[in-house]
Design a protein around this motif. Sequence first.
Motif, PDB file in Angstrom:
ATOM      1  N   LEU A  40      42.350  46.364  24.251  1.00  0.00           N
ATOM      2  CA  LEU A  40      42.930  46.151  25.574  1.00  0.00           C
ATOM      3  C   LEU A  40      41.850  45.527  26.450  1.00  0.00           C
ATOM      4  O   LEU A  40      40.784  46.117  26.630  1.00  0.00           O
ATOM      5  N   ASP A  41      42.100  44.313  26.958  1.00  0.00           N
ATOM      6  CA  ASP A  41      41.052  43.631  27.722  1.00  0.00           C
ATOM      7  C   ASP A  41      40.847  44.272  29.098  1.00  0.00           C
ATOM      8  O   ASP A  41      41.602  45.137  29.530  1.00  0.00           O
ATOM      9  N   GLY A  42      39.800  43.839  29.765  1.00  0.00           N
ATOM     10  CA  GLY A  42      39.425  44.429  31.043  1.00  0.00           C
ATOM     11  C   GLY A  42      40.458  44.272  32.134  1.00  0.00           C
ATOM     12  O   GLY A  42      40.630  45.166  32.962  1.00  0.00           O
ATOM     13  N   LEU A  43      41.162  43.141  32.166  1.00  0.00           N
ATOM     14  CA  LEU A  43      42.193  42.941  33.186  1.00  0.00           C
ATOM     15  C   LEU A  43      43.339  43.931  33.007  1.00  0.00           C
ATOM     16  O   LEU A  43      43.778  44.573  33.965  1.00  0.00           O
ATOM     17  N   GLU A  44      43.829  44.041  31.783  1.00  0.00           N
ATOM     18  CA  GLU A  44      44.943  44.952  31.519  1.00  0.00           C
ATOM     19  C   GLU A  44      44.528  46.409  31.711  1.00  0.00           C
ATOM     20  O   GLU A  44      45.298  47.221  32.233  1.00  0.00           O
ATOM     21  N   ALA A  45      43.322  46.751  31.299  1.00  0.00           N
ATOM     22  CA  ALA A  45      42.822  48.111  31.490  1.00  0.00           C
ATOM     23  C   ALA A  45      42.735  48.437  32.977  1.00  0.00           C
ATOM     24  O   ALA A  45      43.139  49.520  33.415  1.00  0.00           O
ATOM     25  N   THR A  46      42.261  47.497  33.777  1.00  0.00           N
ATOM     26  CA  THR A  46      42.154  47.711  35.221  1.00  0.00           C
ATOM     27  C   THR A  46      43.529  47.885  35.849  1.00  0.00           C
ATOM     28  O   THR A  46      43.737  48.786  36.674  1.00  0.00           O
ATOM     29  N   LYS A  47      44.482  47.050  35.470  1.00  0.00           N
ATOM     30  CA  LYS A  47      45.846  47.182  36.008  1.00  0.00           C
ATOM     31  C   LYS A  47      46.409  48.564  35.710  1.00  0.00           C
ATOM     32  O   LYS A  47      47.016  49.205  36.575  1.00  0.00           O
ATOM     33  N   TYR A  48      46.180  49.052  34.500  1.00  0.00           N
ATOM     34  CA  TYR A  48      46.681  50.367  34.107  1.00  0.00           C
ATOM     35  C   TYR A  48      45.997  51.472  34.914  1.00  0.00           C
ATOM     36  O   TYR A  48      46.649  52.400  35.398  1.00  0.00           O
ATOM     37  N   PHE A 102      39.933  35.349  41.549  1.00  0.00           N
ATOM     38  CA  PHE A 102      41.230  35.675  42.139  1.00  0.00           C
ATOM     39  C   PHE A 102      42.022  36.582  41.202  1.00  0.00           C
ATOM     40  O   PHE A 102      42.608  37.570  41.631  1.00  0.00           O
ATOM     41  N   LEU A 103      42.023  36.271  39.901  1.00  0.00           N
ATOM     42  CA  LEU A 103      42.727  37.102  38.919  1.00  0.00           C
ATOM     43  C   LEU A 103      42.145  38.508  38.858  1.00  0.00           C
ATOM     44  O   LEU A 103      42.889  39.488  38.758  1.00  0.00           O
ATOM     45  N   TYR A 104      40.821  38.613  38.906  1.00  0.00           N
ATOM     46  CA  TYR A 104      40.177  39.928  38.860  1.00  0.00           C
ATOM     47  C   TYR A 104      40.589  40.752  40.074  1.00  0.00           C
ATOM     48  O   TYR A 104      40.905  41.932  39.958  1.00  0.00           O
ATOM     49  N   ASN A 105      40.606  40.117  41.232  1.00  0.00           N
ATOM     50  CA  ASN A 105      41.008  40.788  42.458  1.00  0.00           C
ATOM     51  C   ASN A 105      42.466  41.226  42.382  1.00  0.00           C
ATOM     52  O   ASN A 105      42.809  42.343  42.763  1.00  0.00           O
ATOM     53  N   GLN A 106      43.333  40.367  41.883  1.00  0.00           N
ATOM     54  CA  GLN A 106      44.748  40.687  41.761  1.00  0.00           C
ATOM     55  C   GLN A 106      44.987  41.858  40.804  1.00  0.00           C
ATOM     56  O   GLN A 106      45.936  42.616  40.975  1.00  0.00           O
ATOM     57  N   ALA A 107      44.135  41.994  39.809  1.00  0.00           N
ATOM     58  CA  ALA A 107      44.263  43.092  38.846  1.00  0.00           C
ATOM     59  C   ALA A 107      43.803  44.423  39.434  1.00  0.00           C
ATOM     60  O   ALA A 107      44.081  45.479  38.876  1.00  0.00           O
ATOM     61  N   GLY A 108      43.084  44.373  40.562  1.00  0.00           N
ATOM     62  CA  GLY A 108      42.612  45.594  41.205  1.00  0.00           C
ATOM     63  C   GLY A 108      41.115  45.799  41.117  1.00  0.00           C
ATOM     64  O   GLY A 108      40.614  46.873  41.457  1.00  0.00           O
ATOM     65  N   MET A 109      40.404  44.770  40.670  1.00  0.00           N
ATOM     66  CA  MET A 109      38.943  44.885  40.598  1.00  0.00           C
ATOM     67  C   MET A 109      38.345  44.665  41.980  1.00  0.00           C
ATOM     68  O   MET A 109      38.898  43.956  42.810  1.00  0.00           O
ATOM     69  N   ASN A 110      37.196  45.292  42.199  1.00  0.00           N
ATOM     70  CA  ASN A 110      36.548  45.229  43.503  1.00  0.00           C
ATOM     71  C   ASN A 110      35.471  44.162  43.602  1.00  0.00           C
ATOM     72  O   ASN A 110      35.001  43.868  44.695  1.00  0.00           O
ATOM     73  N   GLY A 111      35.064  43.606  42.487  1.00  0.00           N
ATOM     74  CA  GLY A 111      34.025  42.589  42.483  1.00  0.00           C
ATOM     75  C   GLY A 111      33.766  42.116  41.071  1.00  0.00           C
ATOM     76  O   GLY A 111      34.479  42.493  40.137  1.00  0.00           O
ATOM     77  N   PHE A 112      32.758  41.264  40.922  1.00  0.00           N
ATOM     78  CA  PHE A 112      32.417  40.791  39.582  1.00  0.00           C
ATOM     79  C   PHE A 112      30.936  40.489  39.486  1.00  0.00           C
ATOM     80  O   PHE A 112      30.275  40.209  40.487  1.00  0.00           O
ATOM     81  N   LEU A 113      30.435  40.576  38.265  1.00  0.00           N
ATOM     82  CA  LEU A 113      29.078  40.157  37.921  1.00  0.00           C
ATOM     83  C   LEU A 113      29.191  39.156  36.792  1.00  0.00           C
ATOM     84  O   LEU A 113      29.861  39.417  35.787  1.00  0.00           O
ATOM     85  N   ALA A 114      28.553  38.015  36.978  1.00  0.00           N
ATOM     86  CA  ALA A 114      28.593  36.983  35.954  1.00  0.00           C
ATOM     87  C   ALA A 114      27.581  37.297  34.859  1.00  0.00           C
ATOM     88  O   ALA A 114      26.495  37.802  35.122  1.00  0.00           O
ATOM     89  N   LYS A 115      27.980  37.021  33.610  1.00  0.00           N
ATOM     90  CA  LYS A 115      27.071  37.149  32.472  1.00  0.00           C
ATOM     91  C   LYS A 115      26.369  35.808  32.276  1.00  0.00           C
ATOM     92  O   LYS A 115      26.990  34.777  32.472  1.00  0.00           O
ATOM     93  N   PRO A 116      25.139  35.804  31.846  1.00  0.00           N
ATOM     94  CA  PRO A 116      24.298  36.987  31.633  1.00  0.00           C
ATOM     95  C   PRO A 116      23.949  37.626  32.976  1.00  0.00           C
ATOM     96  O   PRO A 116      23.755  36.936  33.970  1.00  0.00           O
ATOM     97  N   ILE A 117      23.898  38.931  32.959  1.00  0.00           N
ATOM     98  CA  ILE A 117      23.651  39.679  34.192  1.00  0.00           C
ATOM     99  C   ILE A 117      22.182  39.553  34.575  1.00  0.00           C
ATOM    100  O   ILE A 117      21.294  39.808  33.771  1.00  0.00           O
ATOM    101  N   ARG A 118      21.970  39.164  35.823  1.00  0.00           N
ATOM    102  CA  ARG A 118      20.605  39.068  36.348  1.00  0.00           C
ATOM    103  C   ARG A 118      20.273  40.361  37.086  1.00  0.00           C
ATOM    104  O   ARG A 118      21.110  40.884  37.836  1.00  0.00           O
ATOM    105  N   PRO A 119      19.081  40.888  36.854  1.00  0.00           N
ATOM    106  CA  PRO A 119      18.715  42.175  37.470  1.00  0.00           C
ATOM    107  C   PRO A 119      18.923  42.206  38.983  1.00  0.00           C
ATOM    108  O   PRO A 119      19.408  43.200  39.519  1.00  0.00           O
ATOM    109  N   GLU A 120      18.576  41.124  39.684  1.00  0.00           N
ATOM    110  CA  GLU A 120      18.712  41.134  41.144  1.00  0.00           C
ATOM    111  C   GLU A 120      20.187  41.189  41.577  1.00  0.00           C
ATOM    112  O   GLU A 120      20.528  41.828  42.569  1.00  0.00           O
ATOM    113  N   GLU A 121      21.077  40.569  40.810  1.00  0.00           N
ATOM    114  CA  GLU A 121      22.505  40.633  41.135  1.00  0.00           C
ATOM    115  C   GLU A 121      23.066  42.024  40.843  1.00  0.00           C
ATOM    116  O   GLU A 121      23.893  42.541  41.597  1.00  0.00           O
ATOM    117  N   LEU A 122      22.609  42.626  39.758  1.00  0.00           N
ATOM    118  CA  LEU A 122      23.010  44.000  39.444  1.00  0.00           C
ATOM    119  C   LEU A 122      22.556  44.938  40.551  1.00  0.00           C
ATOM    120  O   LEU A 122      23.333  45.782  41.014  1.00  0.00           O
TER     121      LEU A 122
END
Length: 109
Positions: free
Chosen positions: A41-49, A72-92
Amino acid sequence: MLERRGHKVTISNHGEEAISKLLQRHESFDLVLMDISMPVLDGLEATKYIRKLNIDTPIVALTANAMQSDQFLYNQAGMNGFLAKPIRPEELDLMLIKYQDLKQEPKHQ
């Protein structure tokens, strides 16, 4: 990276496992870092559930897809934000600072 910063980490291997762990003890999690591309189950569907269950723990997408249309899709699914991969320590660090005070215990006087 999270454990080195003093955080307790719980890992799920797929979306169904993440849902199960949140159902068991969602009040013990301050933040969910949700991979968008997971098996079963991908992250979008898991978040919606998770949101349909009225679990309001902040969820941040972890993804290589950081286009505005994806956000926009992440927000619509109910996510509060995003971190782009590869994750940079300062963004984390910025993301952790943003959410660190949300689940603090009320102070007793």
